[in-house]
Scaffold this active site. Sequence first.
Site, mmCIF file in Angstrom:
data_model
loop_
_atom_site.group_PDB
_atom_site.id
_atom_site.type_symbol
_atom_site.label_atom_id
_atom_site.label_comp_id
_atom_site.label_asym_id
_atom_site.label_seq_id
_atom_site.Cartn_x
_atom_site.Cartn_y
_atom_site.Cartn_z
ATOM 1 N N GLN A 144 0.816 -1.221 0.000
ATOM 2 C CA GLN A 144 0.000 0.000 0.000
ATOM 3 C C GLN A 144 0.852 1.275 0.000
ATOM 4 O O GLN A 144 0.529 2.244 0.693
ATOM 5 C CB GLN A 144 -0.933 0.007 1.215
ATOM 6 N N TYR A 147 -1.628 3.964 -1.115
ATOM 7 C CA TYR A 147 -2.687 4.255 -0.128
ATOM 8 C C TYR A 147 -2.105 4.884 1.137
ATOM 9 O O TYR A 147 -2.618 5.890 1.654
ATOM 10 C CB TYR A 147 -3.389 2.935 0.197
ATOM 11 N N GLY A 178 -8.758 1.611 12.083
ATOM 12 C CA GLY A 178 -8.005 0.398 11.798
ATOM 13 C C GLY A 178 -8.777 -0.425 10.780
ATOM 14 O O GLY A 178 -9.463 0.130 9.905
ATOM 15 N N TYR A 179 -8.679 -1.725 10.870
ATOM 16 C CA TYR A 179 -9.375 -2.597 9.906
ATOM 17 C C TYR A 179 -10.832 -2.748 10.333
ATOM 18 O O TYR A 179 -11.128 -3.250 11.412
ATOM 19 C CB TYR A 179 -8.663 -3.944 9.810
#
Length: 240
Positions: A144, A147, A178-179
């Site tokens: 990433q 990103y 977060g995720y």
Amino acid sequence: MSRVALVTGGSRGIGAAISIALKDAGYTVAATYAGNDDAAAKFTEETGIKSYKWNVADYNESAAGTAQVEADLGPIDVVVANAGITRDAPFHKMTPQQWHEVVDTNLNGVFNTVHPLWNGMRERKFGRVIVISSINGQKGQFAQVNYAATKAGDLGIVKSLAQEGARAGITANAICPGYIATDMVNAVPEKVRDSIVAQIPTGRLGEPEEIARCVAFLASDDASFINGSTITANGGQFFV
Ligand code: CAA
């Protein structure tokens, strides 16, 4: 009269939860989307929140779109720059197109969304700019580079806007989720996703509503002295 809030990428995932939380908190909400007409129509039907289609990567579309929202609903007091995409690939495989698509949407998209609204907020002496960054802007992430660069850039944007807007009653803050259990995270290969969840002390993915509540707080009058800050909401996966 209720305040007006604009949420980009506001009809799906974290954005949909933000739109709904702000509506529940009494705002008149407009949600933007880029391409998925069916999802946006379903969202509007279910929530009563108006949706608008434009590409945040395009300045002129964003300026015209925000002007239309203001013509329909009134001046935008709260802007949540949430729209974002991933084009994950290890750096040695990342194409210039993957780099540019992510930069255009996630970083230029924040400029394109906030800039057309900035002078109005300054004139009215009130504004809330809330940018949805990411844990991966704080710690980086394998595959990433694009990103993570944009999400780190988001933090620079809010820290600078906070200084410029403070005297005009505008705050600018970021949230680093977060995720979270969304389509974006579900697109990560299952084995990789399992290994990520194993790194989260809370032992689970976050819920979109857990981010939406942070936004509702930052938008509120209660958060008037919070400016240039980052709320980290990641289940303990990474400490800044
Ligand atoms: N750390 C170290 N090594 C890793 C790794 C990691 N996190 N992830 C993958 N690798 C390794 C693999 O083990 C593999 O190694 P070997 O070749 O030795 O087996 C190699 O990297 C993968 O190489 P490939 O050439 O097979 O990679 P690929 O071109 O198929 O790409 C991928 C696969 C895109 C990296 C895929 O694994 C992936 O999507 N990973 C997840 C990336 C991620 O976390 N994205 C976050 C999305 S969610 C989000 O962005 C929201 C948010 O804000 C949090």
